[in-house]
Every structure is written in C-alpha cells, then in structure tokens.
Design an enzyme around this catalytic site. Sequence first.
Site, PDB file in Angstrom:
ATOM      1  N   SER A 127      67.330  55.472  14.280  1.00 53.86           N
ATOM      2  CA  SER A 127      66.385  56.262  13.526  1.00 53.86           C
ATOM      3  C   SER A 127      66.367  56.174  12.135  1.00 53.86           C
ATOM      4  CB  SER A 127      66.588  57.890  13.933  1.00 53.86           C
ATOM      5  OG  SER A 127      66.121  58.846  13.080  1.00 53.86           O
ATOM      6  N   GLU A 129      66.420  58.770  10.400  1.00 46.97           N
ATOM      7  CA  GLU A 129      67.515  60.039  10.068  1.00 46.97           C
ATOM      8  C   GLU A 129      68.736  59.511   9.642  1.00 46.97           C
ATOM      9  OE1 GLU A 129      65.665  63.279   9.477  1.00 46.97           O
ATOM     10  OE2 GLU A 129      67.896  63.729  10.026  1.00 46.97           O
ATOM     11  N   TYR A 151      72.320  65.010  14.316  1.00 49.66           N
ATOM     12  CA  TYR A 151      71.586  64.264  14.781  1.00 49.66           C
ATOM     13  C   TYR A 151      71.415  62.773  14.014  1.00 49.66           C
ATOM     14  CZ  TYR A 151      67.220  61.551  16.360  1.00 49.66           C
ATOM     15  OH  TYR A 151      66.397  60.587  16.821  1.00 49.66           O
TER      16      TYR A 151
HETATM   17  P1  NAP Z   1      61.994  63.017  23.511  1.00 47.13           P
HETATM   18  O1  NAP Z   1      60.609  62.946  23.685  1.00 47.13           O
HETATM   19  O2  NAP Z   1      62.619  64.170  22.854  1.00 47.13           O
HETATM   20  O3  NAP Z   1      62.731  62.394  24.725  1.00 47.13           O
HETATM   21  C1  NAP Z   1      63.807  62.441  24.850  1.00 47.13           C
HETATM   22  C2  NAP Z   1      64.439  61.966  26.111  1.00 47.13           C
HETATM   23  O4  NAP Z   1      65.837  61.931  26.360  1.00 47.13           O
HETATM   24  C3  NAP Z   1      63.833  62.732  27.385  1.00 47.13           C
HETATM   25  O5  NAP Z   1      63.201  61.913  28.413  1.00 47.13           O
HETATM   26  C4  NAP Z   1      65.175  63.608  27.808  1.00 47.13           C
HETATM   27  O6  NAP Z   1      64.884  63.994  29.232  1.00 47.13           O
HETATM   28  C5  NAP Z   1      66.272  62.370  27.818  1.00 47.13           C
HETATM   29  N1  NAP Z   1      67.444  62.972  27.648  1.00 47.13           N
HETATM   30  C6  NAP Z   1      67.774  64.001  26.954  1.00 47.13           C
HETATM   31  N2  NAP Z   1      69.200  64.281  27.229  1.00 47.13           N
HETATM   32  C7  NAP Z   1      69.545  63.408  28.131  1.00 47.13           C
HETATM   33  C8  NAP Z   1      70.696  63.138  28.819  1.00 47.13           C
HETATM   34  N3  NAP Z   1      72.015  63.907  28.708  1.00 47.13           N
HETATM   35  N4  NAP Z   1      70.968  61.901  29.664  1.00 47.13           N
HETATM   36  C9  NAP Z   1      69.630  61.252  29.613  1.00 47.13           C
HETATM   37  N5  NAP Z   1      68.388  61.397  29.152  1.00 47.13           N
HETATM   38  C10 NAP Z   1      68.331  62.413  28.572  1.00 47.13           C
HETATM   39  O7  NAP Z   1      62.117  61.601  22.332  1.00 47.13           O
HETATM   40  P2  NAP Z   1      61.145  60.708  21.852  1.00 47.13           P
HETATM   41  O8  NAP Z   1      60.352  61.047  20.751  1.00 47.13           O
HETATM   42  O9  NAP Z   1      60.732  59.905  23.183  1.00 47.13           O
HETATM   43  O10 NAP Z   1      62.303  59.474  21.127  1.00 47.13           O
HETATM   44  C11 NAP Z   1      62.662  58.612  22.199  1.00 47.13           C
HETATM   45  C12 NAP Z   1      63.942  58.310  21.356  1.00 47.13           C
HETATM   46  O11 NAP Z   1      63.891  57.508  19.982  1.00 47.13           O
HETATM   47  C13 NAP Z   1      65.074  59.512  21.201  1.00 47.13           C
HETATM   48  O12 NAP Z   1      66.477  58.769  21.330  1.00 47.13           O
HETATM   49  C14 NAP Z   1      65.076  59.769  19.656  1.00 47.13           C
HETATM   50  O13 NAP Z   1      66.064  60.321  19.054  1.00 47.13           O
HETATM   51  C15 NAP Z   1      64.585  58.337  19.121  1.00 47.13           C
HETATM   52  N6  NAP Z   1      63.632  58.430  17.786  1.00 47.13           N
HETATM   53  C16 NAP Z   1      62.423  58.985  17.997  1.00 47.13           C
HETATM   54  C17 NAP Z   1      61.582  59.053  16.851  1.00 47.13           C
HETATM   55  C18 NAP Z   1      60.382  59.755  16.884  1.00 47.13           C
HETATM   56  O14 NAP Z   1      59.907  59.862  15.710  1.00 47.13           O
HETATM   57  N7  NAP Z   1      59.817  60.109  18.076  1.00 47.13           N
HETATM   58  C19 NAP Z   1      62.157  58.275  15.707  1.00 47.13           C
HETATM   59  C20 NAP Z   1      63.371  57.615  15.834  1.00 47.13           C
HETATM   60  C21 NAP Z   1      64.079  57.770  16.904  1.00 47.13           C
HETATM   61  P3  NAP Z   1      64.657  65.358  29.851  1.00 47.13           P
HETATM   62  O15 NAP Z   1      63.072  65.226  30.099  1.00 47.13           O
HETATM   63  O16 NAP Z   1      65.460  65.404  30.973  1.00 47.13           O
HETATM   64  O17 NAP Z   1      64.864  66.265  28.599  1.00 47.13           O
HETATM   65  N1  GDD Z   2      59.994  71.003  13.256  1.00 44.07           N
HETATM   66  C1  GDD Z   2      59.375  71.281  12.508  1.00 44.07           C
HETATM   67  N2  GDD Z   2      59.128  72.822  12.379  1.00 44.07           N
HETATM   68  N3  GDD Z   2      59.720  70.870  11.303  1.00 44.07           N
HETATM   69  C2  GDD Z   2      59.172  71.213   9.966  1.00 44.07           C
HETATM   70  C3  GDD Z   2      58.559  72.778   9.899  1.00 44.07           C
HETATM   71  C4  GDD Z   2      58.623  73.541  11.360  1.00 44.07           C
HETATM   72  O1  GDD Z   2      58.037  74.715  11.386  1.00 44.07           O
HETATM   73  N4  GDD Z   2      58.228  72.914   8.866  1.00 44.07           N
HETATM   74  C5  GDD Z   2      58.493  71.837   8.028  1.00 44.07           C
HETATM   75  N5  GDD Z   2      59.193  70.866   8.677  1.00 44.07           N
HETATM   76  C6  GDD Z   2      59.822  69.546   8.400  1.00 44.07           C
HETATM   77  C7  GDD Z   2      60.989  69.377   8.604  1.00 44.07           C
HETATM   78  O2  GDD Z   2      61.969  70.099   7.811  1.00 44.07           O
HETATM   79  C8  GDD Z   2      61.038  67.779   8.578  1.00 44.07           C
HETATM   80  O3  GDD Z   2      61.335  67.574   7.048  1.00 44.07           O
HETATM   81  C9  GDD Z   2      59.527  67.400   8.759  1.00 44.07           C
HETATM   82  O4  GDD Z   2      58.890  68.505   8.954  1.00 44.07           O
HETATM   83  C10 GDD Z   2      59.659  66.625  10.063  1.00 44.07           C
HETATM   84  O5  GDD Z   2      60.289  67.493  11.290  1.00 44.07           O
HETATM   85  P1  GDD Z   2      60.379  67.144  12.637  1.00 44.07           P
HETATM   86  O6  GDD Z   2      58.930  67.006  13.363  1.00 44.07           O
HETATM   87  O7  GDD Z   2      61.047  68.199  13.295  1.00 44.07           O
HETATM   88  O8  GDD Z   2      60.945  65.684  12.763  1.00 44.07           O
HETATM   89  P2  GDD Z   2      62.202  65.136  12.161  1.00 44.07           P
HETATM   90  O9  GDD Z   2      61.775  64.245  10.906  1.00 44.07           O
HETATM   91  O10 GDD Z   2      63.295  66.014  11.690  1.00 44.07           O
HETATM   92  O11 GDD Z   2      62.874  64.125  13.400  1.00 44.07           O
HETATM   93  C11 GDD Z   2      61.886  63.433  14.016  1.00 44.07           C
HETATM   94  O12 GDD Z   2      61.870  61.851  13.442  1.00 44.07           O
HETATM   95  C12 GDD Z   2      63.157  61.421  13.538  1.00 44.07           C
HETATM   96  C13 GDD Z   2      62.855  59.999  12.851  1.00 44.07           C
HETATM   97  O13 GDD Z   2      63.023  59.978  11.383  1.00 44.07           O
HETATM   98  C14 GDD Z   2      62.569  63.216  15.416  1.00 44.07           C
HETATM   99  O14 GDD Z   2      61.787  62.656  16.233  1.00 44.07           O
HETATM  100  C15 GDD Z   2      63.900  62.437  15.548  1.00 44.07           C
HETATM  101  O15 GDD Z   2      64.266  62.396  16.807  1.00 44.07           O
HETATM  102  C16 GDD Z   2      63.725  60.880  14.715  1.00 44.07           C
HETATM  103  O16 GDD Z   2      64.865  60.439  14.723  1.00 44.07           O
END
Ligand code: NAP
Ligand code: GDD
Length: 326
Positions: A127, A129, A151
Amino acid sequence: MKRALITGITGQDGLYLGELLAEKGYEVHGLVRSASGERYDAVVDAVPSATLHVADLTDPMSLLRSLDTAQPDEVYNLGGISFVGSSWEHASAIADVTGKGALNLLDAIRLHVGDDMERIRFYQASSSEMFGKAQEVPQHERTAFWPRSPYGVSKTFGHFMTINYRESYGLYASSGILFNHESPRRGPEFVTRKISRAVARISLGLEDSLSMGNLDARRDWGFAGDFVRAMWLILQQPVADDYIIATGQTHAVRDFLDLAFAAVGIDDWGRYVHVDPRFLRPTEGEQLVGDTTKAREVLGWAPTVSFEELVAMMVESDLAAEKKGL
Ligand code: NAP
Ligand code: GDD
C-alpha cells in the site's frame, strides 16, 4: 486451466479480481472467514464458479489446508484489516492480521510447495500508506518508506516479508504498491463511499448532514477495476518484482465533495458538511502520489477511468441503491 487462490475475496478488490480471473478462464478459489452472510453471498453473486474455503490469515493451519485443497498456481493476498482510520484503536490486531497474516501465508506456501518453489506465484497487496510521510514526490518503487499509521507499519512488514521470501527462498513473490482505489463496492467507512452514499441520501431527502474529517487531505484515487488488472499483470511477468500502481494525480477530499454534490445538482454543499474532530487522524499520509513509469513500461498498464468518471459512477450507483430501498 490455471487455478488462483484469493484471500480477501469478499472485499472490494477480491470481488473484482475474482470476476476478472473467472473471465480469463481461471478456476477461482477464495478464502472466506464464514460460510454464510451478506459478504459470502456477494462472492457467490459476483463469481458463481468460485470455490470458497473457510480460513483466517491468523490461523496458519487453515491456510495450509486451503492451499492443499485448492492447489493454486497463483495466490493473491488481498485479505486484511484495511481501514487506516481505526488502526490506532486496534494496532495489535492489525499487526496480527495485515502484517503477520502475510507471513503466515508465505510460510504456508513454503510448506505446501516443499522443494518446488516455482509451483506458486504470490502477490502481496502492499500500500501507498507505507510511504506515509513521503520522502519523495511522486513516490516510485525505490522511495524510502515512512509509514504514519499502525496499518502502514503492518503493511510495510508484509511487504518486506514478501521481498525476503523472494530473496531467501527463491519464491516467486511480487507486490503491487497500490494507491487508493475506489468503486461502488468500496466499504462505507472509506471517504469516497461515505461521500457518495451521503450525497445520494441527502439528494433524496433521507439525510441532511455529513460529518467529515480533514477536507484538505489529498489522495491519488483510481478505479478498483483498473487496479485488479494490474495485480494479474504483475503475476504474469517472467521475474517477480514490485510495482507502483496509481493514477499519478491527486485530488483533495473537497474536490470529491464538489463533484459528488454537483452530480445531484447541489452546488453549495457547505450547508450539509460539518467537520467533526472524531474523523481527524493523529497523523496523515502526506503528498501521496504514485510514479507509474515502471508499471506503464513493464506491465503496459494504465488506468482507464478518470477521477470525474469515478465520482459519477459511485454517486449513480448509490442513488440507484437508495431509490430501490425507498
Ligand atoms: P477490503 O474491502 O477491506 O477487504 C478486506 C478483505 O480482507 C475482506 O475480504 C475481509 O474479509 C478480509 N479479511 C479481514 N480480516 C481477515 C482475516 N483475519 N483473515 C482473512 N481475511 C480477512 O479491502 P480492499 O479495498 O479490497 O483491499 C484489498 C487489499 O489491498 C487489502 O489488504 C488492503 O489493505 C490493500 N490495499 C487496498 C487499497 C485500496 O485503496 N483499496 C490500496 C492499497 C492496498 P471479511 O469479509 O471476512 O471481513
Ligand atoms: N474515512 C474517512 N472518513 N476519511 C476521511 C474523512 C472521513 O470522514 N474525512 C477526511 N478523510 C480523509 C482521511 O483523513 C484520508 O486522508 C483520506 O480522506 C482517505 O481516507 P480513506 O478513504 O479512509 O482511505 P486511506 O487513504 O486512509 O486508506 C485507503 O487507501 C490506502 C492506500 O493508500 C485504504 O484502502 C487502505 O487500505 C489503503 O492501503
């Protein structure tokens, strides 16, 4: 027929990746934590051909059992606790699942393949992050990490374990360092979906306010469907490696608000949106924007959905869902 095993198949990315791999003719296997419930049903709807195995990233034996049953050629580790905002409240749990979970899976793969390390290709969902307090702008594959949340720290552990198993054991282990990607399937706690849902509800008169955190925070937001295509491309390369996947453009949270409210004909959204300190974070990722030169040149990958299209897609989807519920 290739076989793929996806952890986190019930999540946003898992659903898109499962669909993509099934379309490509893969036999898709997924790990679920429970064999019932809404999230289980969502996988059955999206990828009806998938075989689902009950397992947990914190339970190494369940991972080994799933590998032995599924016999995958490719393993995509998308599972984990993924919400940054609450990671300070459960830092230890996120380290166990998002950090050590990746190690548990790598170890289970080692046990499963024995001496034949080439039997499996492994993808780790790393990520942006991990860059946290960004040491360079934009960030590329060699930019130093400075994670700013539990995280981010946990993801950095999983990332380096992936590289370590590649270097120590010759495992084909790659990572995608993915910047934020969104869709109508995004969890409602993430900022984009929180906004698109609230905007839909406000426009239908179902709500009249939206509490938010830092409106000036900026992110590099893309469409999840584009990003799972990159995951697949990463595992099709001859040599395992790490890739930045991003759009290369940032927008502020308030830009998302502008477009989302405009999509339902509201220009003066200030009367609906309030900043609530509960949604501010102790520390924030800063200036997170990805340099995708390597992904473009090596993978031939580029995003296809613009920021404007993404916002419109999410608001439209939430409007349709809310209208159905009326
Ligand atoms: P998500 O919608 O939050 O999905 C997370 C998945 O992990 C769900 O299927 C959840 O299953 C599963 N999980 C949670 N705890 C677990 C455990 N103990 N054992 C096995 N599975 C578990 O996340 P996403 O947006 O699809 O992201 C997929 C991956 O990419 C994550 O690892 C996230 O951190 C990473 N990532 C996401 C982004 C982004 O912007 N979306 C960016 C960078 C990296 P349940 O349904 O059972 O809760
Ligand atoms: N969730 C949330 N709720 N975020 C807010 C809000 C609010 O009310 N107001 C402002 N934000 C700002 C957060 O502080 C952050 O800077 C930005 O919106 C994005 O927040 P999120 O959508 O919660 O995503 P994230 O950037 O913290 O994390 C996501 O992206 C990562 C990749 O950079 C997640 O998907 C992570 O799992 C992933 O790794």
